[in-house]
Design a protein around this motif. Sequence first.
Motif, PDB file in Angstrom:
ATOM      1  N   TRP A  64       0.826  -1.200   0.000  1.00 36.42           N
ATOM      2  CA  TRP A  64       0.000   0.000   0.000  1.00 36.42           C
ATOM      3  C   TRP A  64       0.865   1.257   0.000  1.00 36.42           C
ATOM      4  CZ3 TRP A  64      -0.426   4.166   3.257  1.00 36.42           C
ATOM      5  CH2 TRP A  64      -1.496   5.032   3.009  1.00 36.42           C
ATOM      6  N   LEU A  65       1.926   1.241   0.820  1.00 40.08           N
ATOM      7  CA  LEU A  65       2.838   2.381   0.909  1.00 40.08           C
ATOM      8  C   LEU A  65       3.524   2.623  -0.426  1.00 40.08           C
ATOM      9  CD1 LEU A  65       4.028   4.530   2.752  1.00 40.08           C
ATOM     10  CD2 LEU A  65       5.834   2.914   3.332  1.00 40.08           C
ATOM     11  N   GLN A  66       3.931   1.532  -1.088  1.00 43.55           N
ATOM     12  CA  GLN A  66       4.606   1.682  -2.373  1.00 43.55           C
ATOM     13  C   GLN A  66       3.646   2.237  -3.418  1.00 43.55           C
ATOM     14  OE1 GLN A  66       6.641  -1.827  -3.656  1.00 43.55           O
ATOM     15  NE2 GLN A  66       8.056  -0.643  -4.896  1.00 43.55           N
ATOM     16  N   GLU A  67       2.404   1.824  -3.388  1.00 38.66           N
ATOM     17  CA  GLU A  67       1.415   2.318  -4.342  1.00 38.66           C
ATOM     18  C   GLU A  67       1.019   3.762  -4.060  1.00 38.66           C
ATOM     19  OE1 GLU A  67      -1.925  -0.313  -4.334  1.00 38.66           O
ATOM     20  OE2 GLU A  67      -0.706  -2.047  -4.888  1.00 38.66           O
ATOM     21  N   ASN A  68       1.109   4.181  -2.823  1.00 38.79           N
ATOM     22  CA  ASN A  68       0.693   5.530  -2.429  1.00 38.79           C
ATOM     23  C   ASN A  68       1.871   6.387  -1.954  1.00 38.79           C
ATOM     24  OD1 ASN A  68      -2.282   5.290  -2.729  1.00 38.79           O
ATOM     25  ND2 ASN A  68      -1.936   3.617  -1.285  1.00 38.79           N
ATOM     26  N   TRP A 123       3.266   8.679  -3.430  1.00 41.70           N
ATOM     27  CA  TRP A 123       3.048  10.074  -3.782  1.00 41.70           C
ATOM     28  C   TRP A 123       2.475  10.848  -2.588  1.00 41.70           C
ATOM     29  CZ3 TRP A 123      -1.777  12.092  -3.231  1.00 41.70           C
ATOM     30  CH2 TRP A 123      -2.829  11.183  -3.135  1.00 41.70           C
ATOM     31  N   GLY A 124       1.663  10.196  -1.777  1.00 42.01           N
ATOM     32  CA  GLY A 124       1.086  10.837  -0.592  1.00 42.01           C
ATOM     33  C   GLY A 124       2.145  11.181   0.438  1.00 42.01           C
ATOM     34  N   GLY A 125       3.122  10.311   0.579  1.00 45.64           N
ATOM     35  CA  GLY A 125       4.230  10.583   1.499  1.00 45.64           C
ATOM     36  C   GLY A 125       5.056  11.771   1.034  1.00 45.64           C
ATOM     37  N   TRP A 126       5.324  11.805  -0.279  1.00 42.27           N
ATOM     38  CA  TRP A 126       6.081  12.936  -0.833  1.00 42.27           C
ATOM     39  C   TRP A 126       5.292  14.237  -0.688  1.00 42.27           C
ATOM     40  CZ3 TRP A 126      10.974  12.392  -1.205  1.00 42.27           C
ATOM     41  CH2 TRP A 126      11.543  11.190  -1.609  1.00 42.27           C
ATOM     42  N   LEU A 127       3.985  14.162  -0.925  1.00 40.13           N
ATOM     43  CA  LEU A 127       3.145  15.346  -0.789  1.00 40.13           C
ATOM     44  C   LEU A 127       3.112  15.834   0.661  1.00 40.13           C
ATOM     45  CD1 LEU A 127       1.215  17.381  -2.058  1.00 40.13           C
ATOM     46  CD2 LEU A 127      -0.643  15.751  -1.639  1.00 40.13           C
TER      47      LEU A 127
END
Length: 157
Positions: free
Chosen positions: A7-11, A13-17
Amino acid sequence: MEDFASWLQENMWGGWLALATVLGIAEMFSLDLVLIMLATGALGGLVTSLVTDVVVVQFLVAVVVSVGMLAVVRPGLARRLHTGPELMLGHGKLVGTQALVTESITSQEPGRVRLAGEIWSARPYDETLTIDAGETVEVFEIRGATAYVHPVPRLEG
């Protein structure tokens, strides 16, 4: 745990944002233009995360963008923001402007010029010159209430 990792790998972009947002907000308190450059690097990581799922590539792009922003953009931006405009106050702001001679000017007899909408006493900057009424002059210096002027060259045609 595998579900969280995928899930983290797929999302990612949310961490970067989130990182870019936190750094941007922190910049508002520090105002040293470092954190905003790092936030820009995080945005580079965000864009990369939309293209590839490889976290190492995202991280490398974020680092390269951050270092590039710190090395190239920040010095000029900081210099521009920390130095204000050059203020010319008083009569000094008239130096370099042009005026119209209203009374002939010689080194023995001061004349008059219309300068910035006012009539000024004037003397020639070069004491050997005589400047006739109607000539355009440039102000080279202001001493007291007297403008020291020099004729503006005209093209003869």
